[in-house]
Design an enzyme around this catalytic site. Structure first.
Site, PDB file in Angstrom:
ATOM      1  N   HIS A  74      25.259 -50.814   6.274  1.00  0.00           N
ATOM      2  CA  HIS A  74      24.429 -50.031   7.198  1.00  0.00           C
ATOM      3  C   HIS A  74      25.311 -49.230   8.172  1.00  0.00           C
ATOM      4  O   HIS A  74      25.195 -48.008   8.285  1.00  0.00           O
ATOM      5  CB  HIS A  74      23.505 -50.974   7.976  1.00  0.00           C
ATOM      6  N   GLU A  75      26.195 -49.935   8.853  1.00  0.00           N
ATOM      7  CA  GLU A  75      27.036 -49.259   9.848  1.00  0.00           C
ATOM      8  C   GLU A  75      28.001 -48.275   9.169  1.00  0.00           C
ATOM      9  O   GLU A  75      28.281 -47.210   9.710  1.00  0.00           O
ATOM     10  CB  GLU A  75      27.810 -50.273  10.690  1.00  0.00           C
ATOM     11  N   HIS A 134      26.293 -45.060   8.823  1.00  0.00           N
ATOM     12  CA  HIS A 134      26.353 -44.283  10.074  1.00  0.00           C
ATOM     13  C   HIS A 134      27.717 -43.590  10.190  1.00  0.00           C
ATOM     14  O   HIS A 134      27.804 -42.414  10.525  1.00  0.00           O
ATOM     15  CB  HIS A 134      26.207 -45.212  11.286  1.00  0.00           C
ATOM     16  N   GLU A 162      19.981 -42.742  11.396  1.00  0.00           N
ATOM     17  CA  GLU A 162      19.448 -43.960  10.785  1.00  0.00           C
ATOM     18  C   GLU A 162      19.123 -43.728   9.303  1.00  0.00           C
ATOM     19  O   GLU A 162      19.202 -44.658   8.497  1.00  0.00           O
ATOM     20  CB  GLU A 162      18.215 -44.424  11.566  1.00  0.00           C
TER      21      GLU A 162
HETATM   22 MG    MG Z   1      21.425 -48.193  12.745  1.00  0.00          MG
END
Ligand code: MG
Length: 499
Positions: free
Chosen positions: A267-268, A271, A297
């Site tokens: 997830h990160e 980003h 996101e």
């Molecule tokens: Mg996030």
């Protein structure tokens, strides 16, 4: 980067010290969450707020504001130049409209409220926190009035997290999303779907060092350049950008349920890729970050869920998992796939799966909208929360810590933030649908660990632009779409119901 227009160049020169302050504030923020000794908190607080004030003084300096004002009147600017003016003008306008007393009241209440919330959550007692929540809401209502809005006071707060976002947009989004997701969830549960069976893999303790190695292995598979990027550990995972060549992420190791650590990392990393693939010419300009929180996101969710929880990806990393997680060494690809995609209607948002996640956000949206529309008494929030949760997810919290006290956002004044999580999910599904049409070998590529075409597609459509375009414009230009929930619903239906 130099532009044709000399006013824009002057703006960029004057912006450099502000960029540098942001750079330092980001680095201090990263350090605060990772390696700072705990007793350094108070001094760090002083340094942080002083630097923030310096930044504000520079931003609101008469000459600087004058430059931005005159640039607004210029004709024939290119997209990048327009972007610079738009981003700075937005920041200046907001800062000018909100009086210093309100900003100070908010930052003070943020610290006090957050401390009260922590204690209240520990004791699971809303009453220990309610006076702080009330105060923060009063401050936010005043701020909304100062910023101004056309239709709903909540619009003012939404716009500060997602440029141009309104209650009207979100009513449409959740109106189209919530009932359809509820239906899918019901079908899954009623049919006794294998996705709803709890996996044994979540229970045993894992070796943290080896799952850390596993995370690094996965990042290597995804081609992260460790000379511009790093992975550390914190309680709540996050991404921090110091600049376009120094983007850092963190992950968490709770000791059990290793998929959480892997998913947080991916997830990160999603980003981070947004920032790492921003066009180099935007370095040290106000256009470095992404277009918006929702767009950001969408990138993290795309990698975490659409890629990271897909069968081909699980097949790709399965040998690595079997090597590093000893109790998983006989797990089949299918068992791992079901483990990563377990669906369960439950209380806690941060642990929610991709089917139920947006229902948690729908609940928060409903409550925030009512708060700022003066339709909900603050003392009634816990009861309302539980009622709505029972309606949306079919579970009723028995303690405040399972319900209204679970998130830190309100105590930090983050009203209007939650909806960007759902918008991110919706956009990630739009991206996947468009990408599949362009990349014929998508599935094969993922299975083989060839992520170049995917990264390049994202770079061209989204990443390279930084925040040159406002989110609605970028969605329209690059994906020919808006915040349309249909793609997400179809994605969930196809994946979980096979229809
Ligand atoms: Mg996030």
């Amino acid at each position: 980067m130099r532009f044709k227009n000399h006013v824009v160049n002057q703006i960029l020169d004057a912006y450099k010290p502000m960029w540098s302050l942001n750079h330092a504030i980001s680095l201090m923020g990263w350090d605060f969450e990772t390696y700072m000794p705990t007793k350094g908190t108070e001094e760090r607080g002083v340094a942080d707020s002083q630097l923030q004030m310096l930044h504000k003084d520079l931003l609101l300096n008469k000459d600087f504001v004058g430059l931005v004002e005159s640039a607004k009147k210029l004709e024939g600017l290119g997209d990048l130049e327009k972007g610079i003016v738009r981003v700075l003008d937005r920041e200046i306008t907001k800062q000018i409209k909100i009086p210093r007393e309100l900003t100070q009241a908010e930052s003070l209440e943020r610290i006090r409220g957050n401390m009260a919330w922590r204690k209240a959550r520990e004791k699971s007692d809303y009453m220990m926190y309610v006076s702080h929540l009330k105060k923060m809401i009063e401050i936010k209502k005043k701020i909304a009035e100062k910023i101004g809005y056309e239709k709903h006071p909540y619009d003012a707060l939404l716009d500060s997290f997602e440029e141009g976002l309104t209650v009207a947009d979100l009513d449409k989004v959740f109106g189209g999303l919530t009932p359809r997701i509820q239906k899918i969830l019901k079908k899954l549960v009623d049919s006794g779907s294998p996705f709803c069976e709890e996996s044994k893999l979540g229970k045993p303790k894992y070796d943290i060092q080896r799952v850390d190695e596993l995370n690094h292995d996965i990042l290597a598979l995804l081609h992260y350049d460790m000379k511009r990027f790093r992975l550390d550990v914190s309680t709540h995972p996050f991404t921090e950008r110091m600049g376009l060549n120094d983007v850092r992420i963190t992950t968490r190791y709770e000791g059990t349920d290793f998929k959480k650590s892997i998913s947080s990392t991916i997830h990160e990393a999603g980003h981070a890729l947004y920032d790492l693939q921003c066009d180099k010419s935007l370095s040290v300009t106000p256009l470095e970050g992404g277009s918006s929180l929702a767009l950001h996101e969408s990138q993290s969710r795309f990698w975490e869920n659409i890629v990271g929880r897909s069968l081909p990806f699980v097949q790709l990393i399965a040998p690595l998992i079997r090597k590093q997680v000893n109790f998983a060494n006989h797990a089949t690809d299918d068992e791992l796939y079901l483990y990563f995609n377990n669906v369960k209607a439950d209380y806690i948002r941060v642990d929610a799966d991709e089917v139920t996640y947006n229902l948690h956000i729908a609940l928060r949206y409903e409550i925030e909208k009512k708060i700022f529309g003066d339709e909900l008494n603050i003392s009634e929030i816990p009861e309302f929360w539980n009622d709505r949760m029972e309606h949306l997810l079919g579970v009723r919290p028995t303690r405040d810590s399972q319900g209204v006290l679970q998130d830190t956002h309100w105590s930090s004044g983050l009203f209007g933030y939650f909806p960007t999580y759902s918008l991110g999910n919706l956009i990630s599904a739009i991206i996947a649908s468009k990408m599949h049409k362009d990349l014929e070998d998508y599935e094969e590529d993922v299975k083989r660990g060839n992520f170049k075409p995917i990264r390049e597609w994202l770079r061209l459509k989204i990443h390279q632009h930084g925040s040159v375009y406002a989110p609605k414009a970028l969605l329209n230009n690059s994906l020919n779409e808006g915040y349309n929930p249909d793609y997400f619903v179809t994605y969930i239906e196809t994946k979980y119901l096979g229809s």
